[in-house]
Design a protein around this motif. Structure first.
Motif, short mmCIF file in Angstrom:
data_model
loop_
_atom_site.label_atom_id
_atom_site.label_comp_id
_atom_site.label_asym_id
_atom_site.label_seq_id
_atom_site.Cartn_x
_atom_site.Cartn_y
_atom_site.Cartn_z
N LYS A 308 0.83 -1.20 0.00
CA LYS A 308 0.00 0.00 0.00
C LYS A 308 0.87 1.25 0.00
O LYS A 308 0.59 2.22 -0.72
CB LYS A 308 -0.94 0.00 1.20
CG LYS A 308 -2.06 1.04 1.12
CD LYS A 308 -1.70 2.41 1.64
CE LYS A 308 -1.33 2.36 3.12
NZ LYS A 308 -1.40 3.70 3.76
N GLU A 309 1.92 1.24 0.81
CA GLU A 309 2.81 2.39 0.85
C GLU A 309 3.52 2.60 -0.48
O GLU A 309 3.72 3.74 -0.93
CB GLU A 309 3.82 2.23 1.99
CG GLU A 309 3.16 2.34 3.37
CD GLU A 309 4.09 2.03 4.52
OE1 GLU A 309 5.24 1.55 4.25
OE2 GLU A 309 3.70 2.25 5.69
N HIS A 312 0.99 4.20 -2.73
CA HIS A 312 0.83 5.61 -2.37
C HIS A 312 2.01 6.44 -2.91
O HIS A 312 1.81 7.51 -3.49
CB HIS A 312 0.75 5.74 -0.85
CG HIS A 312 0.45 7.12 -0.38
ND1 HIS A 312 1.44 8.07 -0.19
CD2 HIS A 312 -0.72 7.74 -0.07
CE1 HIS A 312 0.89 9.21 0.22
NE2 HIS A 312 -0.41 9.03 0.31
N THR A 326 -7.56 7.32 -2.12
CA THR A 326 -7.80 6.98 -0.73
C THR A 326 -6.54 6.41 -0.10
O THR A 326 -5.60 6.00 -0.80
CB THR A 326 -8.94 5.95 -0.61
OG1 THR A 326 -8.64 4.80 -1.41
CG2 THR A 326 -10.27 6.56 -1.08
N ASP A 327 -6.50 6.40 1.22
CA ASP A 327 -5.34 5.92 1.97
C ASP A 327 -5.81 4.90 3.01
O ASP A 327 -5.93 5.20 4.19
CB ASP A 327 -4.64 7.11 2.64
CG ASP A 327 -3.32 6.71 3.28
OD1 ASP A 327 -2.80 5.62 2.97
OD2 ASP A 327 -2.81 7.49 4.11
N VAL A 334 -7.04 0.65 -3.40
CA VAL A 334 -6.98 2.11 -3.44
C VAL A 334 -7.94 2.57 -4.52
O VAL A 334 -8.03 1.98 -5.61
CB VAL A 334 -5.56 2.60 -3.73
CG1 VAL A 334 -5.55 4.08 -4.09
CG2 VAL A 334 -4.65 2.37 -2.53
#
Length: 401
Positions: A308-309, A312, A326-327, A334
């Motif tokens: 996820k990071e 992002h 979204t986070d 996402v």
């Protein structure tokens, strides 16, 4: 002339809309070039605990358990049901044996819930955006849908109430993915969970609580599940699956509901598949009893946080000027929205040619409310590939102009 035009098809066939998400599996399999696959919402192949499952298989399916290849009880094999109840002790989904019915994946749980609670013409509320197959299941039972917006705190419950007022009637059922929602990744806040349950009680509406991702939190604070907050309220039926937390190919899940409903669930399931695949049930039982689930979830959460990071960071690098996203604090997804708008359906073929796949936003709204959005699954792709895929996506956006 089309053959179907001459057949006496049931009226419900007009409501069978299929799944863009599931169809993407066949589409991607037909591609011959390298593709970074952000489309399907599934764990990566390397994230599936194949070694542990293979280790368990010997004892779970060995010659001394030849009955593992027979029919099972419709409500589920007693060994798995007992192991599941024991595994859920101390979690937000803690339950009792008489509440659990084993299903052929989460999708069968949704189908059974709709079969029990939805009549043709009933109003069913769904989040917008929402899980494609969830809304499609309600439509297959000829429901009318009330789409309710989602923000950073999940379903906007005030908008649910306002929508019912505009419709002039109350929903029979409220379908929600409350934790790390598919596709947005957002979670229903505690105040909204409590508000949703209060509204459901006032209306006498059933809450279909679809929570496949709750055990995949890698950041933030735990929030009680709707199952826990409902404290046995028969208006809440909770649908769960092992697809996201162990392996999707097992096709084993469960529905947790008031014990008075179990015979109806048995009756409905016997008209569908008699019982859930017994070898898969025995395999899951062995996985649970062997203590593998806890260790596997720890590894999964760590991997998904890293991915996820990476997603992002890659989005920030390549889309910081033209999109927002979204986070999530867990789960798989996402949700990206373009500003200024980009037609993500038109973009899809260009992106596929560039070597990256995703699901367009309109797939997550029966009324196609999200033409400028898309869903990316980060869970199935290692960090380096995530950066490559997002770079390819930006190249596709630039090509589309």
């Amino acid at each position: 002339m089309s053959t179907t035009a001459t057949l006496p098809l049931a009226d419900r066939t007009q409501s069978l809309v299929g799944s863009v998400i599931d169809s993407s599996t066949s589409l991607l399999a037909a591609q011959k070039h390298d593709i970074v696959r952000f489309a399907m919402g599934s764990p990566a192949a390397e994230a599936i605990p194949t070694e542990a499952l293979a280790e368990v298989a010997g004892s779970a399916l060995g010659v001394d358990r030849a009955d593992s290849f027979d029919y099972a009880s419709t409500e589920g094999d007693m060994g798995l049901r007992t192991a599941l109840v024991e595994a859920l002790e101390g979690t937000s989904d803690a339950t009792a044996l008489e509440r659990v019915t084993i299903t052929s994946g989460g999708m069968q749980g949704l189908d059974l819930a709709c079969k029990l609670f939805v009549d043709p013409g009933d109003l069913v509320s769904v989040e917008s955006p929402t899980y494609t197959n969830g809304s499609a299941t309600a439509l297959s039972y000829q429901a009318e849908l009330l789409e309710v917006p989602v923000d950073a705190e999940g379903m906007v419950v005030d908008a649910l109430v306002e929508g019912a007022e505009r419709a002039g009637r109350k929903p029979t059922a409220i379908y929600t993915v409350p934790t790390f929602q598919n596709p947005s990744g957002s979670s229903l806040s505690l105040p909204r969970r409590e508000q949703l349950l209060e509204v459901a009680r006032q209306w006498g509406a059933v809450v279909i609580d679809d929570d496949p991702y709750g055990l995949l939190r890698f950041a933030g604070q735990d929030v009680p599940s709707l199952h826990e907050l409902a404290a046995g309220d028969p208006l809440v039926s909770s649908v769960r699956t092992f697809s996201k937390i162990i392996a999707p190919g097992l096709r084993v899940g469960w529905i947790d509901c008031d014990p008075s409903l179990q015979q109806l669930l048995i009756n409905a399931k016997q008209a569908m598949d008699t019982c859930t695949n017994l070898p898969a049930q025995r395999l899951v039982e062995g996985f649970l009893r062997g203590g593998h689930l806890t260790e596997h979830l720890v590894a999964s959460r760590s991997a998904y946080r890293e991915r996820k990071e990476a997603m992002h960071d890659a989005l920030t690098e390549h889309f910081g000027d033209i999109a927002r996203w979204t986070d999530p604090e867990g789960g798989l997804f996402v949700w990206v929205t373009f500003e200024p708008a980009v037609d993500t359906e038109a973009l899809f073929e260009v992106a596929l040619a560039e070597g990256v796949a995703y699901i367009p936003g309109n797939a997550f709204s029966p009324s196609r409310r999200f033409p400028d959005a898309l869903r990316l699954c980060y869970a199935s792709t290692p960090p380096a590939r995530i950066h490559e895929g997002v770079a390819r996506l930006r190249a596709a956006v630039d090509r589309l102009g």
